[in-house]
Design a protein around this motif. Structure first.
Motif, PDB file in Angstrom:
ATOM      1  N   LEU A 180     -35.285 -19.281   8.456  1.00 12.94           N
ATOM      2  CA  LEU A 180     -36.552 -19.431   7.809  1.00 12.94           C
ATOM      3  C   LEU A 180     -36.312 -19.354   6.475  1.00 12.94           C
ATOM      4  N   VAL A 181     -35.479 -18.555   5.996  1.00 12.15           N
ATOM      5  CA  VAL A 181     -35.339 -18.403   4.453  1.00 12.15           C
ATOM      6  C   VAL A 181     -34.730 -19.602   3.651  1.00 12.15           C
ATOM      7  N   PHE A 182     -33.767 -20.058   4.377  1.00 10.89           N
ATOM      8  CA  PHE A 182     -32.835 -21.190   3.789  1.00 10.89           C
ATOM      9  C   PHE A 182     -33.460 -22.376   4.277  1.00 10.89           C
ATOM     10  N   GLY A 183     -33.877 -22.391   5.515  1.00  8.29           N
ATOM     11  CA  GLY A 183     -34.120 -23.922   6.118  1.00  8.29           C
ATOM     12  C   GLY A 183     -35.480 -24.487   5.612  1.00  8.29           C
ATOM     13  N   THR A 184     -36.380 -23.552   5.626  1.00 10.39           N
ATOM     14  CA  THR A 184     -37.801 -23.882   5.312  1.00 10.39           C
ATOM     15  C   THR A 184     -38.049 -25.084   4.549  1.00 10.39           C
ATOM     16  N   GLY A 185     -38.639 -26.217   4.856  1.00 12.14           N
ATOM     17  CA  GLY A 185     -38.927 -27.272   3.840  1.00 12.14           C
ATOM     18  C   GLY A 185     -37.456 -28.143   3.909  1.00 12.14           C
ATOM     19  N   VAL A 186     -36.264 -27.601   4.311  1.00 13.03           N
ATOM     20  CA  VAL A 186     -35.256 -28.703   4.222  1.00 13.03           C
ATOM     21  C   VAL A 186     -34.865 -29.117   5.779  1.00 13.03           C
ATOM     22  N   VAL A 187     -35.043 -28.395   6.663  1.00 17.91           N
ATOM     23  CA  VAL A 187     -34.743 -28.822   8.111  1.00 17.91           C
ATOM     24  C   VAL A 187     -36.066 -28.401   8.924  1.00 17.91           C
ATOM     25  N   SER A 188     -36.174 -29.285  10.046  1.00 18.76           N
ATOM     26  CA  SER A 188     -37.735 -29.127  10.675  1.00 18.76           C
ATOM     27  C   SER A 188     -37.408 -28.187  11.540  1.00 18.76           C
ATOM     28  N   LEU A 189     -38.614 -27.380  11.751  1.00 11.85           N
ATOM     29  CA  LEU A 189     -38.878 -26.145  12.554  1.00 11.85           C
ATOM     30  C   LEU A 189     -38.456 -26.279  13.856  1.00 11.85           C
ATOM     31  N   GLN A 190     -38.254 -27.551  14.414  1.00  8.52           N
ATOM     32  CA  GLN A 190     -37.734 -27.778  15.655  1.00  8.52           C
ATOM     33  C   GLN A 190     -36.403 -27.306  15.830  1.00  8.52           C
ATOM     34  N   PHE A 191     -35.521 -27.084  14.913  1.00 11.06           N
ATOM     35  CA  PHE A 191     -34.113 -26.630  15.203  1.00 11.06           C
ATOM     36  C   PHE A 191     -34.132 -25.203  15.230  1.00 11.06           C
ATOM     37  N   LEU A 192     -35.263 -24.212  14.847  1.00 11.91           N
ATOM     38  CA  LEU A 192     -35.208 -22.842  14.881  1.00 11.91           C
ATOM     39  C   LEU A 192     -34.814 -22.251  16.290  1.00 11.91           C
ATOM     40  N   PRO A 193     -34.673 -22.615  17.366  1.00 18.20           N
ATOM     41  CA  PRO A 193     -34.080 -22.170  18.575  1.00 18.20           C
ATOM     42  C   PRO A 193     -32.697 -21.878  18.564  1.00 18.20           C
ATOM     43  N   PHE A 194     -32.113 -23.101  17.696  1.00 12.13           N
ATOM     44  CA  PHE A 194     -30.628 -23.304  17.604  1.00 12.13           C
ATOM     45  C   PHE A 194     -30.088 -21.991  16.878  1.00 12.13           C
ATOM     46  N   ALA A 195     -30.799 -22.013  15.734  1.00 10.94           N
ATOM     47  CA  ALA A 195     -30.480 -20.910  14.891  1.00 10.94           C
ATOM     48  C   ALA A 195     -30.473 -19.446  15.487  1.00 10.94           C
ATOM     49  N   ALA A 196     -31.684 -19.269  16.410  1.00  8.38           N
ATOM     50  CA  ALA A 196     -31.906 -18.093  17.028  1.00  8.38           C
ATOM     51  C   ALA A 196     -30.831 -17.886  17.968  1.00  8.38           C
ATOM     52  N   ILE A 197     -30.662 -18.888  18.839  1.00  6.39           N
ATOM     53  CA  ILE A 197     -29.876 -18.709  19.946  1.00  6.39           C
ATOM     54  C   ILE A 197     -28.252 -18.396  19.344  1.00  6.39           C
TER      55      ILE A 197
END
Lengths: 354, 344
Positions: B120-137
């Motif tokens: 959320l801190v580094f990726g907001t606006g850069v990468v789609s939120l779709q990829f959040l699960p990858f980061a969390a997992i």
């Protein structure tokens, strides 16, 4: 928990000659003086280093001949001095609280924050701010004491029920659960009251920066009082730590000692939370360092822990100013980064020694 | 007949169900269905249950927006998250043979939080939120691997796993706070709400992509479930029964991480469900893993759905994160368990 899985910690008895670094009274005294010197140096360092680094000579002048017209003097007088004093006092408090918690629970893995005392105090402070609209510093302190007391009592009770009495794992697990409970209540309060997140967050993270001297002054009488009483507790705790039966046999009224230690823990740890927020792990690490230096003699261990705690917090605070320069890392985060691995190390050692 | 046993594919897969299990299963399905309907009808506008029913079956269309766009995905996501958390907890508890273990206590969840907040801190606006699960997992996986490697000393013993997990969890939480302090105010608030555990603003996209994630560990659990039953008997017994203990332990840990990490990605830090659901299930439905996991999934779903329902209706118009309520029930439950196990 499965049967037969209780852990013993033979590793933690610093009894054998090779485990302790300082034996004679002379070397112990010399070590104490050396530590005092280290604390003084770090205190100066804390005044000198930061966003603008101030030469030592100017720092010395700022203390001896304070001149409000000089910018450097002003920086030291208005922000850094408060900060250094807070780090000094709170470092001592947290370390001694840690010694007491470990002695009281007879648990080398215990520390005020691991017992949920920090999160209990914080929850009550946040409750006081958001719902009861308390804004006076003295009142925060009382709420912190209340929260610390409730959390500590619950964990101590839950950890000590059952046949084996206080086992490390039971104490730790109930502390973790209670912390989670208080943390999530705190989060709930903050989500409802969104404006206060930013102001309270730095506190939850733990910080010695940006505090008023006023904050410390209102708590200071309690902290100093507890600190002084603690320094005279060494003998009693030494006897207490040889076990309830032995202590009673030697004529100690263990009940009174337990209550006294409990009250001191609440004042030392709760008061610290009221000033700096949640700064963890000092109380876990320092007693082990002190034990490594002077062994199990609490008469030496308590002053050693006080100085080591002050030194550790001052040093961590100085380093925290430079890691993501010009921003600062909250001191609680710093201590967790150091203390978490230390906890893991202790846990591994302790279980491996089974 | 008291038990039914199924053996498929030359006994590669086998299940055993009891009559009692069937009764428990059916009653939890009914309970979950009930809460599901209530959560579709309750909210800032109350819709009578029979109209919800008609809307779902397509007889009327006047509540399409509220029911089908707002509430239905949210309820479904709550069910999925709860089921994932419950099963993640069940696997972990069977694995370490310690009824007090759960992903949130041993640090897998805080690892997932760290991954997600970093995103959320580094990726907001850069990468789609779709990829959040990858980061969390990824974060959960990192935490699990760390815990596993550090507690490895000629194998992994449960108690060491739990203690070291607590240490790792502390470091991960410090990392999360570090990220929050570094970030800007807008992201801080957003991350904070996410951290407490909220399924606010769930969409159909979330539901479908979460289902996809959950399909990964499912076949593994079906195939390997029976050896988890054996593992519960102890290390020596299970090795002599032909279980590749350390390998399977690792695979199960990974399944648990994927489940917990996915749940964390879509709902943030909902705590204690992974602890409570397996316990309740064990009380009711015996000890066979496969049967237990289905009941656990139902109970986990029930807990999260109910917590979310309470969280969004009790303090209207405020929408409180469901995680607050699961912790409010879960932490005392945990302490109660500790009390019960006081002599072990």
């Amino acid at each position: 928990m499965e049967k037969g899985e209780c852990i013993t910690f033979p590793f933690f008895s610093y009894e054998r000659r090779g485990d302790v670094m300082l034996y004679s009274v002379f070397s112990k005294t010399a070590g104490l003086v050396g530590l005092l010197g280290l604390v003084i140096v770090l205190f100066f360092g804390s005044l000198a280093f930061g966003q603008t680094t101030i030469p030592f000579s100017t720092t010395w002048e700022a203390i001896t001949r304070y001149d409000p017209a000089d910018t450097n003097h002003l920086i030291i007088g208005t922000s850094r001095l408060t900060r250094a004093v807070i780090a000094l006092v709170i470092g001592m408090n947290l370390a001694i609280a840690g010694v007491f918690v470990q002695a009281l629970t007879r648990n080398p893995l215990a520390a005020p924050d691991l017992l949920g005392i920090n999160s209990g105090a914080i929850f009550f402070i946040v409750l006081a701010i958001t719902w009861l609209e308390v804004s006076s510093l003295t009142q925060y302190m009382w709420f912190a004491f209340l929260g610390a007391g409730i959390a500590g009592a619950v964990v101590f009770f839950l950890g000590s029920i059952g046949r084996d009495g206080l086992t490390p794992i039971k104490v730790i697990l109930s502390g973790v659960a209670l912390s989670a409970l208080f943390t999530s209540f705190t989060q709930g309060l903050l989500v409802v009251d969104e404006q206060s997140i930013q102001t309270v967050l730095f506190w939850i993270a733990g910080s010695v920066a940006g505090r008023d001297m006023e904050m410390l002054v209102s708590v200071l009488p309690f902290l100093l009082g507890a600190l002084i009483v603690s320094l005279f507790m060494g003998r009693a705790i030494g006897i207490f730590s040889s076990g309830d039966d032995v202590a009673k046999g030697l004529g100690q009224r263990t009940g009174i000692i337990k209550v006294l230690m409990g009250v001191l823990i609440i004042i030392l740890a709760g008061g610290s939370v009221a000033v700096v927020g949640s700064v963890g792990f000092i109380g876990l690490i320092v007693p082990h360092m002190a034990k490594g230096l002077v062994g199990n003699d609490y008469r030496w261990m308590i002053p050693y822990s006080a100085l080591l705690g002050a030194a550790l917090l001052l040093a961590a605070d100085i380093v925290a100013r430079f890691i993501i320069f010009p921003q600062e890392v909250p001191i609680g985060v710093m201590t967790a980064f150091i203390g978490g691995p230390f906890f893991i190390y202790l846990a591994r050692k302790g279980v491996a020694a089974k | 007949m008291k038990y039914w046993t199924f053996r498929l594919f030359q006994e590669k897969i086998s299940f055993q169900f009891s009559r009692r299990w069937l009764v428990v299963l059916l009653s939890w399905i009914l309970v979950l269905g009930g809460v599901f309907l209530v959560s579709l009808s309750a909210g800032s506008t109350w819709i009578p249950i029979h109209e919800v029913f008609q809307q779902l079956t397509g007889q009327i269309d006047k509540h399409a927006f509220v029911v089908e766009t707002l509430r239905l995905p949210r309820a479904l996501l709550a069910i999925l998250v709860g089921a994932a958390l419950g099963v993640a907890g069940l696997i972990l508890q069977s694995l370490v043979r310690n009824s007090l273990a759960s992903p949130d206590i041993i640090g897998i969840s805080s690892g997932a939080s760290l991954g997600a907040v970093t995103f959320l801190v580094f990726g907001t606006g850069v990468v789609s939120l779709q990829f959040l699960p990858f980061a969390a997992i990824g974060g959960g996986l990192m935490a699990a691997l760390l815990i596993y490697l550090i507690s490895w000393n000629k194998g992994v013993t449960p108690i060491r796993l739990v203690l070291i997990g607590i240490g790792i969890s502390a470091v991960m939480k410090a990392g999360v706070t570090f990220m929050l302090v570094m970030s800007e105010t807008a992201i801080t608030t957003k991350s904070y709400i996410w951290l407490t555990g909220s399924i606010y603003g769930a969409s159909w996209g979330d539901v479908t992509s979460m289902v996809v994630w959950l399909l990964i560990p499912l076949p593994i659990l079906v195939i390997l479930g029976r050896s988890l039953n054996i593992t519960e008997l102890g290390d020596e017994v299970s090795i002599s029964m032909g279980v590749r203990l350390q390998v399977e332990r690792f695979i199960f840990l990974m399944c648990s991480v994927i489940l917990a990490g996915t749940a964390a990605a879509y709902a943030g830090g909902i705590e204690f469900v992974g602890l409570m659901a397996p316990h309740i299930a064990r009380r009711l439905a015996g000890r066979s893993f496969q049967g237990l996991s289905i009941v656990t999934a139902l109970i986990g779903a029930f807990l999260v759905l109910l917590a979310d329902l309470i969280a969004r209706t009790l303090f209207l118009p405020l929408d409180i994160p469901a995680g607050v309520f699961t912790a409010a029930i879960g932490a005392p439950f945990f302490l109660y368990l500790l009390f019960q196990n006081r002599n072990r």
